[in-house]
Enzyme design. Structure first.
Site, mmCIF file in Angstrom:
data_model
loop_
_atom_site.group_PDB
_atom_site.id
_atom_site.type_symbol
_atom_site.label_atom_id
_atom_site.label_comp_id
_atom_site.label_asym_id
_atom_site.label_seq_id
_atom_site.Cartn_x
_atom_site.Cartn_y
_atom_site.Cartn_z
ATOM 1 N N ARG A 57 0.814 -1.223 0.000
ATOM 2 C CA ARG A 57 0.000 0.000 0.000
ATOM 3 C C ARG A 57 0.843 1.266 0.000
ATOM 4 N NH1 ARG A 57 -3.681 -1.887 4.643
ATOM 5 N NH2 ARG A 57 -2.318 -3.703 4.547
ATOM 6 N N GLU A 94 4.044 -10.104 15.533
ATOM 7 C CA GLU A 94 3.431 -10.683 16.738
ATOM 8 C C GLU A 94 3.772 -12.180 16.807
ATOM 9 O OE1 GLU A 94 -0.675 -9.769 16.895
ATOM 10 O OE2 GLU A 94 -0.936 -10.672 18.872
HETATM 11 P P1 AMP Z 1 3.320 -1.902 11.787
HETATM 12 O O1 AMP Z 1 4.572 -2.540 11.283
HETATM 13 O O2 AMP Z 1 2.735 -2.592 12.982
HETATM 14 O O3 AMP Z 1 3.478 -0.407 12.009
HETATM 15 O O4 AMP Z 1 2.224 -2.131 10.679
HETATM 16 C C1 AMP Z 1 2.245 -1.373 9.530
HETATM 17 C C2 AMP Z 1 1.794 -2.141 8.329
HETATM 18 O O5 AMP Z 1 0.754 -3.086 8.604
HETATM 19 C C3 AMP Z 1 1.251 -1.173 7.313
HETATM 20 O O6 AMP Z 1 1.885 -1.460 6.085
HETATM 21 C C4 AMP Z 1 -0.230 -1.410 7.261
HETATM 22 O O7 AMP Z 1 -0.626 -1.548 5.932
HETATM 23 C C5 AMP Z 1 -0.486 -2.702 8.029
HETATM 24 N N1 AMP Z 1 -1.445 -2.541 9.149
HETATM 25 C C6 AMP Z 1 -1.169 -2.675 10.461
HETATM 26 N N2 AMP Z 1 -2.259 -2.504 11.219
HETATM 27 C C7 AMP Z 1 -3.275 -2.206 10.381
HETATM 28 C C8 AMP Z 1 -4.676 -1.881 10.556
HETATM 29 N N3 AMP Z 1 -5.252 -1.822 11.763
HETATM 30 N N4 AMP Z 1 -5.413 -1.629 9.447
HETATM 31 C C9 AMP Z 1 -4.841 -1.678 8.224
HETATM 32 N N5 AMP Z 1 -3.546 -1.970 7.993
HETATM 33 C C10 AMP Z 1 -2.757 -2.237 9.051
#
Ligand code: AMP
Length: 169
Positions: A57, A94
């Site tokens: 995305r 996780e």
């Molecule tokens: P993080 O590494 O935990 O910051 O997660 C970021 C990535 O996971 C991004 O590329 C988002 O597209 C996806 N992501 C994480 N949580 C969500 C959520 N609640 N809704 C949509 N996409 C998410």
């Protein structure tokens, strides 16, 4: 205005996750234009040479932003997708780990990168991306997100790189 196009989908992809669905934003011409214009306003375009986006995305928003500003785009991809010489970085999820890759010659047209993704959650993905771009000699100038989940400590993973977002929950 942009936030009105984000759809909350409970329990996707698994129970307990409230998924922020950007597809209503992308399919609406005003929503799409507003989100790209908004990203362009978050960080001074003179402060970076290239836009770097994270699969997948981050590609959607990053390439549109780069094209609007007359800049090039650098993809950070999932493992095994990039055909040339790569650097890679793994990070904790996780459950288990994930890996991202970048071409080693991605700095050929500039070293100052604006880092783009759709959403900042735990910061694991962007934190790894910052490590990765530094390893090829790039300087991550700032991070720009469409959505930030402000109740998670994602910014802590970004160190001293400034983070900006269009919508904060
Ligand atoms: P993080 O590494 O935990 O910051 O997660 C970021 C990535 O996971 C991004 O590329 C988002 O597209 C996806 N992501 C994480 N949580 C969500 C959520 N609640 N809704 C949509 N996409 C998410």
């Amino acid at each position: 205005m942009v936030d009105s196009f984000i759809r909350d989908v409970p329990d996707f992809p698994k129970a307990g996750i409230l998924f922020k669905d950007i597809t209503p934003l992308l399919q609406d011409p005003r929503g799409l234009a507003k989100s790209i214009d908004g990203l362009a306003d978050l960080v001074d375009p003179d402060s970076y040479d290239l836009v770097c986006g994270i699969e997948s995305r981050g590609f959607i928003f990053g390439t549109a932003l780069a094209s609007k500003l007359g800049k090039g785009f650098v993809p950070i991809r999932k493992p095994g997708k990039l055909p040339w010489k790569t650097e890679s970085e793994s990070y904790e999820l996780e459950y288990g780990t994930d890996t991202i890759e970048i071409h080693v010659d991605a700095t050929a047209l500039g070293k100052r990168f604006l880092m783009v993704d759709d959403l900042l959650a735990t910061g694991g993905t962007m934190g790894a991306a910052l490590t990765l771009v530094r390893r090829i000699g790039a300087e991550p100038v700032a991070c720009a997100f469409v959505i930030e989940l402000g109740f998670l400590p994602g910014r802590e993973k970004l160190g001293d790189v400034p983070a900006h977002s269009l919508i904060k929950y």
